[in-house]
Enzyme design. Structure first.
Site, PDB file in Angstrom:
ATOM      1  N   ARG A  39       0.817  -1.219   0.000  1.00 18.43           N
ATOM      2  CA  ARG A  39       0.000   0.000   0.000  1.00 18.43           C
ATOM      3  C   ARG A  39       0.850   1.269   0.000  1.00 18.43           C
ATOM      4  O   ARG A  39       0.353   2.351   0.221  1.00 18.43           O
ATOM      5  CB  ARG A  39      -0.969  -0.016   1.184  1.00 18.43           C
ATOM      6  CG  ARG A  39      -2.266  -0.721   0.841  1.00 18.43           C
ATOM      7  CD  ARG A  39      -3.111  -1.042   2.053  1.00 18.43           C
ATOM      8  NE  ARG A  39      -2.570  -2.151   2.816  1.00 18.43           N
ATOM      9  CZ  ARG A  39      -2.680  -3.430   2.464  1.00 18.43           C
ATOM     10  NH1 ARG A  39      -3.337  -3.750   1.366  1.00 18.43           N
ATOM     11  NH2 ARG A  39      -2.157  -4.382   3.193  1.00 18.43           N
ATOM     12  N   HIS A  69       8.613  -6.990  -7.248  1.00 19.75           N
ATOM     13  CA  HIS A  69       7.389  -6.340  -7.738  1.00 19.75           C
ATOM     14  C   HIS A  69       7.190  -5.003  -7.013  1.00 19.75           C
ATOM     15  O   HIS A  69       7.198  -4.952  -5.791  1.00 19.75           O
ATOM     16  CB  HIS A  69       6.184  -7.260  -7.483  1.00 19.75           C
ATOM     17  CG  HIS A  69       4.985  -6.941  -8.338  1.00 19.75           C
ATOM     18  ND1 HIS A  69       4.433  -5.684  -8.402  1.00 19.75           N
ATOM     19  CD2 HIS A  69       4.246  -7.713  -9.172  1.00 19.75           C
ATOM     20  CE1 HIS A  69       3.396  -5.710  -9.237  1.00 19.75           C
ATOM     21  NE2 HIS A  69       3.264  -6.930  -9.728  1.00 19.75           N
ATOM     22  N   TYR A  72       1.413  -1.870  -5.974  1.00 18.06           N
ATOM     23  CA  TYR A  72       0.368  -1.498  -6.943  1.00 18.06           C
ATOM     24  C   TYR A  72       0.027  -0.017  -6.884  1.00 18.06           C
ATOM     25  O   TYR A  72      -0.593   0.516  -7.793  1.00 18.06           O
ATOM     26  CB  TYR A  72      -0.924  -2.282  -6.659  1.00 18.06           C
ATOM     27  CG  TYR A  72      -0.764  -3.774  -6.702  1.00 18.06           C
ATOM     28  CD1 TYR A  72      -0.093  -4.382  -7.761  1.00 18.06           C
ATOM     29  CD2 TYR A  72      -1.304  -4.583  -5.712  1.00 18.06           C
ATOM     30  CE1 TYR A  72       0.049  -5.756  -7.812  1.00 18.06           C
ATOM     31  CE2 TYR A  72      -1.163  -5.961  -5.753  1.00 18.06           C
ATOM     32  CZ  TYR A  72      -0.482  -6.536  -6.801  1.00 18.06           C
ATOM     33  OH  TYR A  72      -0.340  -7.893  -6.844  1.00 18.06           O
ATOM     34  N   HIS A 109       3.673  -2.154 -12.679  1.00 18.68           N
ATOM     35  CA  HIS A 109       2.500  -1.921 -13.525  1.00 18.68           C
ATOM     36  C   HIS A 109       2.681  -0.540 -14.148  1.00 18.68           C
ATOM     37  O   HIS A 109       2.850   0.438 -13.405  1.00 18.68           O
ATOM     38  CB  HIS A 109       1.217  -1.969 -12.697  1.00 18.68           C
ATOM     39  CG  HIS A 109       0.931  -3.322 -12.119  1.00 18.68           C
ATOM     40  ND1 HIS A 109      -0.186  -3.594 -11.359  1.00 18.68           N
ATOM     41  CD2 HIS A 109       1.621  -4.484 -12.201  1.00 18.68           C
ATOM     42  CE1 HIS A 109      -0.172  -4.868 -10.997  1.00 18.68           C
ATOM     43  NE2 HIS A 109       0.912  -5.429 -11.484  1.00 18.68           N
ATOM     44  N   GLU A 144       4.884  -4.744 -16.885  1.00 22.76           N
ATOM     45  CA  GLU A 144       3.991  -5.906 -16.872  1.00 22.76           C
ATOM     46  C   GLU A 144       2.863  -5.717 -17.885  1.00 22.76           C
ATOM     47  O   GLU A 144       2.292  -4.634 -17.994  1.00 22.76           O
ATOM     48  CB  GLU A 144       3.416  -6.105 -15.459  1.00 22.76           C
ATOM     49  CG  GLU A 144       2.522  -7.339 -15.369  1.00 22.76           C
ATOM     50  CD  GLU A 144       2.227  -7.776 -13.940  1.00 22.76           C
ATOM     51  OE1 GLU A 144       2.869  -7.257 -13.006  1.00 22.76           O
ATOM     52  OE2 GLU A 144       1.349  -8.645 -13.786  1.00 22.76           O
ATOM     53  N   ASP A 178       2.150 -11.598 -18.019  1.00 26.55           N
ATOM     54  CA  ASP A 178       1.257 -12.221 -17.050  1.00 26.55           C
ATOM     55  C   ASP A 178       0.177 -12.976 -17.822  1.00 26.55           C
ATOM     56  O   ASP A 178      -0.575 -12.375 -18.604  1.00 26.55           O
ATOM     57  CB  ASP A 178       0.655 -11.121 -16.160  1.00 26.55           C
ATOM     58  CG  ASP A 178      -0.202 -11.676 -15.019  1.00 26.55           C
ATOM     59  OD1 ASP A 178      -1.105 -12.484 -15.303  1.00 26.55           O
ATOM     60  OD2 ASP A 178       0.023 -11.267 -13.861  1.00 26.55           O
ATOM     61  N   HIS A 181      -3.356 -11.746 -17.286  1.00 25.03           N
ATOM     62  CA  HIS A 181      -3.570 -10.416 -17.854  1.00 25.03           C
ATOM     63  C   HIS A 181      -3.662 -10.439 -19.377  1.00 25.03           C
ATOM     64  O   HIS A 181      -4.539  -9.789 -19.948  1.00 25.03           O
ATOM     65  CB  HIS A 181      -2.440  -9.470 -17.437  1.00 25.03           C
ATOM     66  CG  HIS A 181      -2.369  -9.221 -15.957  1.00 25.03           C
ATOM     67  ND1 HIS A 181      -1.426  -8.414 -15.383  1.00 25.03           N
ATOM     68  CD2 HIS A 181      -3.134  -9.693 -14.939  1.00 25.03           C
ATOM     69  CE1 HIS A 181      -1.608  -8.386 -14.064  1.00 25.03           C
ATOM     70  NE2 HIS A 181      -2.634  -9.171 -13.771  1.00 25.03           N
ATOM     71  N   HIS A 213       4.466 -14.152 -15.315  1.00 22.13           N
ATOM     72  CA  HIS A 213       3.618 -14.415 -14.159  1.00 22.13           C
ATOM     73  C   HIS A 213       2.638 -15.498 -14.587  1.00 22.13           C
ATOM     74  O   HIS A 213       1.946 -15.329 -15.596  1.00 22.13           O
ATOM     75  CB  HIS A 213       2.834 -13.159 -13.746  1.00 22.13           C
ATOM     76  CG  HIS A 213       3.662 -12.128 -13.051  1.00 22.13           C
ATOM     77  ND1 HIS A 213       3.200 -10.865 -12.785  1.00 22.13           N
ATOM     78  CD2 HIS A 213       4.924 -12.196 -12.539  1.00 22.13           C
ATOM     79  CE1 HIS A 213       4.147 -10.181 -12.137  1.00 22.13           C
ATOM     80  NE2 HIS A 213       5.203 -10.961 -11.989  1.00 22.13           N
ATOM     81  N   ASP A 226      -8.979  -9.000 -14.576  1.00 16.94           N
ATOM     82  CA  ASP A 226      -7.817  -9.213 -13.715  1.00 16.94           C
ATOM     83  C   ASP A 226      -8.172  -9.884 -12.395  1.00 16.94           C
ATOM     84  O   ASP A 226      -7.948  -9.330 -11.325  1.00 16.94           O
ATOM     85  CB  ASP A 226      -7.071  -7.878 -13.470  1.00 16.94           C
ATOM     86  CG  ASP A 226      -5.725  -8.114 -12.779  1.00 16.94           C
ATOM     87  OD1 ASP A 226      -5.355  -9.288 -12.578  1.00 16.94           O
ATOM     88  OD2 ASP A 226      -5.066  -7.119 -12.430  1.00 16.94           O
ATOM     89  N   HIS A 228      -7.180 -13.374 -10.661  1.00 25.31           N
ATOM     90  CA  HIS A 228      -6.350 -14.570 -10.801  1.00 25.31           C
ATOM     91  C   HIS A 228      -7.071 -15.802 -10.253  1.00 25.31           C
ATOM     92  O   HIS A 228      -7.857 -15.702  -9.330  1.00 25.31           O
ATOM     93  CB  HIS A 228      -5.031 -14.406 -10.045  1.00 25.31           C
ATOM     94  CG  HIS A 228      -4.213 -13.237 -10.500  1.00 25.31           C
ATOM     95  ND1 HIS A 228      -2.968 -12.963  -9.990  1.00 25.31           N
ATOM     96  CD2 HIS A 228      -4.446 -12.276 -11.423  1.00 25.31           C
ATOM     97  CE1 HIS A 228      -2.482 -11.886 -10.579  1.00 25.31           C
ATOM     98  NE2 HIS A 228      -3.361 -11.441 -11.437  1.00 25.31           N
ATOM     99  N   GLU A 258       1.287 -16.229  -9.088  1.00 27.02           N
ATOM    100  CA  GLU A 258       0.582 -15.242  -8.252  1.00 27.02           C
ATOM    101  C   GLU A 258      -0.852 -15.718  -8.067  1.00 27.02           C
ATOM    102  O   GLU A 258      -1.801 -14.945  -8.144  1.00 27.02           O
ATOM    103  CB  GLU A 258       0.561 -13.876  -8.935  1.00 27.02           C
ATOM    104  CG  GLU A 258       1.907 -13.279  -9.254  1.00 27.02           C
ATOM    105  CD  GLU A 258       1.780 -11.991 -10.061  1.00 27.02           C
ATOM    106  OE1 GLU A 258       1.099 -11.979 -11.108  1.00 27.02           O
ATOM    107  OE2 GLU A 258       2.342 -10.983  -9.613  1.00 27.02           O
TER     108      GLU A 258
HETATM  109 ZN    ZN Z   1      -3.186  -9.411 -11.917  1.00 24.71          ZN
HETATM  110 FE    FE Z   2       1.087 -10.249 -12.480  1.00 27.43          FE
HETATM  111 FE    FE Z   3       1.610  -7.391 -11.163  1.00 29.98          FE
END
Ligand code: ZN
Ligand code: FE
Ligand code: FE
Length: 283
Positions: A39, A69, A72, A109, A144, A178, A181, A213, A226, A228, A258
């Protein structure tokens, strides 16, 4: 073909050495981790002893390259200048810390243009990367491939190619594909993985593909959601993953799960399954 380089996303909450030990315990030969609290917030100082022990474990077990990574919350193309500034500063700090573990990968991202339009989004992402990347740095930065949820940039190979084109030190850039994705974005890796790789090669260049990914998707092709799913339990299905881990053009790339799991056991099972596909193909 060499042995599969596979792992999953691991937690840094007990430190780096404990994370590497977790990787060993599930037979992972790569893994991902957040470079700071997902976060946002401040990064914890690196503990020298923890770092040294971490690097020893990677070396001893031949683990890597790792695929770190970015949180986000970073958005290099936000409409809010303070958000853009935070993302740039945080990425620079992350990359400085990654110089202490040279030779790995750092995935992020590209961003969400929040109704400014993809063109403006791409311009801002390029501007940010031009400020953040340090010539000669020991970490390759990966864009990504995105599902195209909301106003995400990087929903097509073309958008990723335009970002790479706009960055001066593009030798420091690669792409992380990914599977959830790209399927959500509309690329049919279920029926035509090789066709999608051909298109990737034509638009971006396969030499840019540096990591994957591995995620199944809760939703059908082109859904831009999106979400998973566990390997084999979603719209992509087990055979897609067999094709991915045995495709000679993807051989040697780190592959990171993931998938939604409640503990390390679930990933250990997926790692063993995908390794069995790869080993059966190699023998
Ligand atoms: Zn994702
Ligand atoms: Fe991913
Ligand atoms: Fe990602």
């Amino acid at each position: 073909m060499g042995e599969l380089i596979i792992g999953c996303h691991l937690s840094t909450s007990n430190g780096y050495a404990a994370m590497a030990a977790d990787a060993v315990s599930i037979n992972a030969t790569t893994f991902a981790f957040f470079t700071r609290n997902p976060r946002g917030g401040n990064a914890r100082e690196l503990d020298e002893k923890d770092l040294a022990s971490f690097l020893d474990t990677l070396e001893e077990h031949g683990i890597g390259p790792l695929v770190a990574h970015a949180p986000y919350t970073y958005n290099l193309c936000s409409a809010k200048p303070e958000t853009v500034e935070f993302a740039r500063r945080a990425m620079r700090e992350d990359l400085e810390r990654m110089e202490r573990m040279p030779g790995h990968l750092y995935n992020f991202h590209p961003g969400a243009h929040v109704k400014q339009g993809a063109d403006e989004g791409i311009r801002l992402i390029c501007e940010g990367l031009n400020e953040v990347l340090e010539p000669g740095q020991a970490t390759t930065v990966l864009l990504e491939t995105m599902a195209g949820k909301g106003t995400e940039v990087g929903r097509s190979f073309e958008e990723l190619a335009r970002i790479i084109d706009g960055v001066a030190h593009d030798e420091l850039l690669g792409v992380c594909l990914d599977t959830c994705h790209v399927a959500d974005a509309g690329y049919d890796i279920v029926h035509d993985l090789d066709g999608v790789l051909d298109e990737f090669d034509r638009v971006i260049g396969l030499d840019r593909l540096r990591a994957l990914h591995l995620n199944d998707s809760k939703n059908p092709l082109g859904s831009h959601k999106d979400r998973h799913e566990k390997i084999g339990a979603g719209a992509l299905g087990l055979e897609t993953f067999r094709a991915v881990v045995t495709n000679p053009r993807l051989s040697g790339l780190p592959m990171v799960l993931e998938t939604p799991q409640t503990g390390l056991d679930g990933w250990a099972t997926e790692i063993a399954l995908l390794r069995s596909f790869s080993d059966a193909h190699r023998s």
